[in-house]
Every structure is written in C-alpha cells, then in structure tokens.
Design a protein around this motif. Structure first.
Motif, short mmCIF file in Angstrom:
data_model
loop_
_atom_site.label_atom_id
_atom_site.label_comp_id
_atom_site.label_asym_id
_atom_site.label_seq_id
_atom_site.Cartn_x
_atom_site.Cartn_y
_atom_site.Cartn_z
N ASP A 100 3.79 3.70 -25.26
CA ASP A 100 3.62 3.89 -26.70
C ASP A 100 2.20 4.34 -27.02
OD1 ASP A 100 6.24 3.09 -27.27
OD2 ASP A 100 5.67 0.97 -27.32
N GLY A 101 1.24 3.87 -26.22
CA GLY A 101 -0.15 4.21 -26.45
C GLY A 101 -0.61 5.38 -25.61
N PRO A 102 -1.89 5.77 -25.77
CA PRO A 102 -2.45 6.93 -25.06
C PRO A 102 -2.82 6.61 -23.61
CG PRO A 102 -4.12 5.98 -26.49
CD PRO A 102 -2.87 5.20 -26.74
N VAL A 103 -1.82 6.62 -22.72
CA VAL A 103 -2.03 6.37 -21.30
C VAL A 103 -1.62 7.62 -20.53
CG1 VAL A 103 -1.40 4.98 -19.29
CG2 VAL A 103 -1.57 3.90 -21.55
N THR A 104 -2.51 8.13 -19.69
CA THR A 104 -2.22 9.30 -18.86
C THR A 104 -2.50 8.96 -17.40
OG1 THR A 104 -2.88 10.79 -20.66
CG2 THR A 104 -2.76 11.73 -18.45
N LEU A 105 -1.56 9.31 -16.53
CA LEU A 105 -1.71 9.08 -15.10
C LEU A 105 -1.93 10.40 -14.39
CD1 LEU A 105 1.34 6.68 -14.55
CD2 LEU A 105 -1.04 6.01 -14.86
N VAL A 106 -2.86 10.41 -13.44
CA VAL A 106 -3.08 11.56 -12.57
C VAL A 106 -3.03 11.05 -11.13
CG1 VAL A 106 -4.63 13.42 -11.86
CG2 VAL A 106 -4.50 12.76 -14.26
N ALA A 107 -2.13 11.61 -10.33
CA ALA A 107 -2.01 11.22 -8.92
C ALA A 107 -2.25 12.44 -8.04
CB ALA A 107 -0.62 10.63 -8.64
N SER A 108 -3.15 12.31 -7.08
CA SER A 108 -3.46 13.43 -6.20
C SER A 108 -2.87 13.21 -4.82
CB SER A 108 -4.98 13.63 -6.09
OG SER A 108 -5.58 12.57 -5.35
N TYR A 109 -2.62 14.31 -4.11
CA TYR A 109 -2.11 14.20 -2.74
C TYR A 109 -2.42 15.49 -1.99
CZ TYR A 109 1.81 17.11 -4.32
OH TYR A 109 2.58 18.13 -4.84
N ARG A 110 -2.43 15.37 -0.65
CA ARG A 110 -2.65 16.53 0.21
C ARG A 110 -1.33 17.27 0.44
NH1 ARG A 110 -6.40 14.19 5.15
NH2 ARG A 110 -8.30 13.74 3.92
N ALA A 111 -1.26 18.49 -0.02
CA ALA A 111 -0.04 19.27 0.14
C ALA A 111 0.22 19.59 1.61
CB ALA A 111 -0.12 20.55 -0.68
N ASP A 112 -0.85 19.79 2.40
CA ASP A 112 -0.66 20.19 3.80
C ASP A 112 -0.32 19.01 4.70
OD1 ASP A 112 -3.20 19.21 3.32
OD2 ASP A 112 -4.19 20.50 4.78
N ASP A 113 -0.27 17.80 4.16
CA ASP A 113 0.14 16.63 4.94
C ASP A 113 1.63 16.32 4.79
OD1 ASP A 113 -2.29 16.19 6.04
OD2 ASP A 113 -2.54 14.15 5.30
N LEU A 114 2.29 16.99 3.85
CA LEU A 114 3.67 16.63 3.54
C LEU A 114 4.65 17.38 4.42
CD1 LEU A 114 3.73 16.24 -0.32
CD2 LEU A 114 3.04 14.64 1.45
N HIS A 115 4.79 16.92 5.66
CA HIS A 115 5.80 17.50 6.53
C HIS A 115 7.18 17.08 6.03
CE1 HIS A 115 6.23 13.49 8.33
NE2 HIS A 115 4.91 13.45 8.36
N ARG A 116 8.21 17.64 6.62
CA ARG A 116 9.57 17.48 6.09
C ARG A 116 10.01 16.03 5.98
NH1 ARG A 116 13.95 21.61 8.20
NH2 ARG A 116 12.46 22.91 7.08
N ARG A 117 9.55 15.18 6.89
CA ARG A 117 9.98 13.79 6.88
C ARG A 117 8.94 12.84 6.26
NH1 ARG A 117 11.82 16.20 11.31
NH2 ARG A 117 9.91 15.83 12.50
N HIS A 118 7.96 13.40 5.58
CA HIS A 118 6.95 12.55 4.96
C HIS A 118 7.60 11.73 3.84
CE1 HIS A 118 3.34 11.22 2.88
NE2 HIS A 118 2.62 11.64 3.90
N PRO A 119 7.31 10.42 3.76
CA PRO A 119 7.98 9.58 2.75
C PRO A 119 7.68 9.95 1.31
CG PRO A 119 6.22 8.38 3.89
CD PRO A 119 6.44 9.65 4.66
N LEU A 120 6.55 10.61 1.05
CA LEU A 120 6.23 10.98 -0.33
C LEU A 120 7.04 12.18 -0.80
CD1 LEU A 120 4.41 10.53 -2.83
CD2 LEU A 120 2.72 12.07 -1.77
N ARG A 121 7.54 12.96 0.14
CA ARG A 121 8.17 14.24 -0.21
C ARG A 121 9.38 14.04 -1.14
NH1 ARG A 121 7.94 19.35 3.43
NH2 ARG A 121 9.37 20.76 2.40
N ARG A 122 10.22 13.07 -0.82
CA ARG A 122 11.41 12.85 -1.64
C ARG A 122 11.02 12.42 -3.05
NH1 ARG A 122 13.80 8.41 -3.19
NH2 ARG A 122 12.60 7.12 -1.75
N GLN A 123 10.03 11.53 -3.16
CA GLN A 123 9.66 11.05 -4.48
C GLN A 123 8.96 12.11 -5.30
OE1 GLN A 123 8.22 7.17 -2.85
NE2 GLN A 123 9.15 6.33 -4.69
#
Length: 384
Positions: A177-200
């Motif tokens: 409801d209030g002014p909250v902004t999230l920024v999440a960074s990640y390495r694109a070149d680390d995301l191989h096909r089976r990387h757990p972050l890829r699906r999310q």
C-alpha cells in the motif's frame, strides 16, 4: 586489485532508465509502483550503478536498505540478505520493528542475535512458519515506508538460497500500500540451464509489477574514457586499444588490465577468477573449450569438429555444456565465440606449451585441407 573510477562512466542513460523504473524521475509508473530485476554479466558494473542509484534515492529523501547474498554453495544461510536488512531497520527504526514483532512474533526469529543463539538447530529453522515470517517482513517494509519512501536492494540473487528466493516471490506478488520498491540484481552469465534462480526469474518477469533491466557492456568509446579515468597521469603507459579489444566492454576487466599495463599475460588473480568457470565442465567439455581457445576469439563449427577429433555426438555434448555454462556462445553464422574475450585468453594461457603447439598444428592441417572452414589469415597465424 585495480582502483575504481571515481565517477560513473558510460552509464548515464542506464542510470536514468533505472531511476525511471523505480520512480526517481518523478513520473508515475503505469499500473502502479514497479520492482526491478537488474541483470548483467559479472564485472559489468551492476554494483557500481546500484551505488549511484542508492545515492540518488537517499538524496531524494528515500530510505535505502541493502541486503547481500553470498556464495556459500549449498550451505547458504536462509534469508541472509533479509537478516541484514532487518538488522539495518532495527538500528534505524527500533520502534517500528517492536510494533511489527508484537503482531508478527515470527519476525524475532530472523533477528541476527536470535539466529546466532539458535543457529545450530537447523530443525527449528526448518519448522519456522514461513507464511507468518513472509507476512512479517512484508508488514515491516510497509510500516517502515510510512516514515519515508523505501528502496530495498538485494544484491547477487544468483547466490540466494531457496528461502530467500521464495520470500522475494512473496514480496513481488503481494502489493504494498505504501511506497516500497524492490531491486534485485543477479549475474546473467551465471544462470546455466539448471540454475535454481532461472525458473523463478521466468515467474517474476511475468508479473506486471516486475520489470527486468539488462545492464549491457560499455561501448568502445566509454572504455577509452574509463581507461583515462583509471590511469590518470600514467595513461601514456597504457595501450588503450589493447584494453578496448581485450576487456570487451567489461568495467572490471578494464580496471584489471589498466592495473597490469605493460604485462604480456593476464594478471594471475584475474586469470584464476576467469578459469573458475571451467571447473563446472566435465573432461569432454573442457577439451572442446581448450581446442576452441587455440582458434582465437571464435571458431566455426566445421573447423572445431575437424580439429577436436571427437565424434559428432561427443562434440555436441561438450559444446552444449560449454554453452549452458556461458563459456561459449553460438552465432547465427555457425561460429562459436567466447562469451568474454579474456576468458578465451585465460583458457589459452592455461594450456601447456606442448598442447598449444599440437593444437595449432591440427588447425594448420585442417585449414590446409579446407580453407572454407576458416580464413587465410587464420591459417597463417596457426602456422606461425
């Protein structure tokens, strides 16, 4: 380690875009407040631009909270970046934390002191009511934002544990409801096909409240400016065009090459950092990558097959693994190119002298049989 430039070089447009996405340019985003996923290769400058963004947000009167994910492999501590964020809120707004904890007692279980005292009991940690905890963090950010707009930055989410990723999913999907902004960074070149972050990531980017922004490489002109900033009075001793060619627009590589100005080979610490990526490969894939490195920055599929001496199925398996691990990148013209020029250089430098000679000899033999798989210049280089 090389020094960093005092001013942000070549990122003015990127910073303006990022500031616009989080609403720092004064505009209202269609559909309400947006969260941002900041992607980019290792060393390209994500942390540097986020530091600028945080400074601009603070100057705009926003509260800024930062949490970091760390590379602990499979033993990463649950909710580590949010533990850091909670610690910062507790220091700045203890009354807010106390009020939220009265309603959501689960919040106290995430407090750094409480976790340290009970950290050995992993069964208790697993039994933590995730729903109550997620609601507690959401409520805490909401209440903190009542004091002033809130920018929450979570860095290096490619190292995040499953609990942290699930909490981010909860925060991205439940509106504030209030002014909250999230920024999440990640390495694109680390995301191989089976990387757990890829699906999310695929799930997050489908959300209307989440925008993905990819931070690309610096232009050649920006690299030249950055070299000047880093080298200062010693700029005359730096081969600027060599740095431009070898760094391939990566700010960290520029810094390291300027620091090692005049050296024929890569600095050993940079070479080691690059070669860590090869530890993920099996023996066949490593052989394919070694063979490709002797060709230079790129190599045609036909030439690589002729030189590698592997049957087609084995070669394809090695190539697929190297591509999935972001070491080689296939081009539409049938060539494979190293994702980073310095990575190919580091692989080649790591070969034994005899290995290099034998590989170049095999390239000469293959090109002599069929020059259409390469070029006359390539044949001359291998022969030399």
């Amino acid at each position: 380690m090389a020094q960093s430039a005092e001013r942000l070089v070549g990122r003015d447009a990127d910073l303006e875009t990022l500031a616009g996405l989080v609403g720092l340019d004064g505009t209202v985003q269609p559909g309400g407040r947006r969260h941002v996923l900041l992607a980019g290769d290792a060393g390209v400058g994500k942390t540097r631009i986020l530091r600028e963004l945080r400074g601009r947000a603070a100057a705009d009167g926003r509260q800024v909270l930062v949490g970091h994910c760390l590379d602990f492999g499979d033993s990463a501590e649950a909710y580590l970046p949010f533990t850091e964020i909670l610690d910062n809120i507790t220091s700045a707004l203890p009354d807010v934390v106390a009020q939220v904890a009265d309603v959501h007692p689960a919040l106290l279980r995430m407090a750094p002191v409480a976790r340290a005292l009970g950290g050995a009991d992993t069964a208790v940690q697993e039994a933590l009511d995730r729903g109550n905890l997620f609601a507690a963090i959401h409520s805490l950010l909401e209440r903190a934002a009542e004091k002033a707009p809130l920018l929450v930055v979570v860095e290096d989410t490619h190292w995040a544990d499953q609990s942290t990723r699930d909490l981010l999913t909860f925060l991205f999907t439940r509106p504030f409801d209030g002014p909250v902004t999230l920024v999440a960074s990640y390495r694109a070149d680390d995301l191989h096909r089976r990387h757990p972050l890829r699906r999310q990531l695929a799930e997050w980017t489908r959300l209307p409240s989440v925008e993905r922004f990819h931070l690309g490489r610096l232009s050649d002109d920006d690299v030249r400016v950055l070299v000047g900033e880093l080298a200062g009075d010693l700029a005359d001793g730096v081969d600027v065009e060599s740095v431009v060619r070898r760094a391939d627009g990566n700010a960290f590589f520029v810094e390291e090459l300027v620091q090692a100005a005049g050296a024929e080979e890569l600095p050993w610490d940079l070479a080691d950092l690059l070669l860590i990526r090869l530890d993920q490969l099996d023996a066949t894939a490593r052989e394919v990558v070694d063979t490709a490195s002797a060709a230079g920055r790129d190599v045609s599929d036909e030439l690589l097959e002729a030189v590698a001496g592997l049957d087609r199925a084995t070669l394809d398996a090695g190539l697929r693994q190297a591509i999935e691990r972001a070491i080689l990148v296939p081009r539409e013209d049938g060539y494979y190119v190293f994702r980073h020029a310095l990575l190919g250089e580091a692989v080649y430098d790591d070969l034994l002298p005899g290995e290099r000679v034998r590989l170049h000899q095999r390239y000469v033999e293959a090109l002599s049989r069929d020059l259409t798989t390469g070029s006359a210049a390539g044949l001359a280089r291998h022969a030399r």
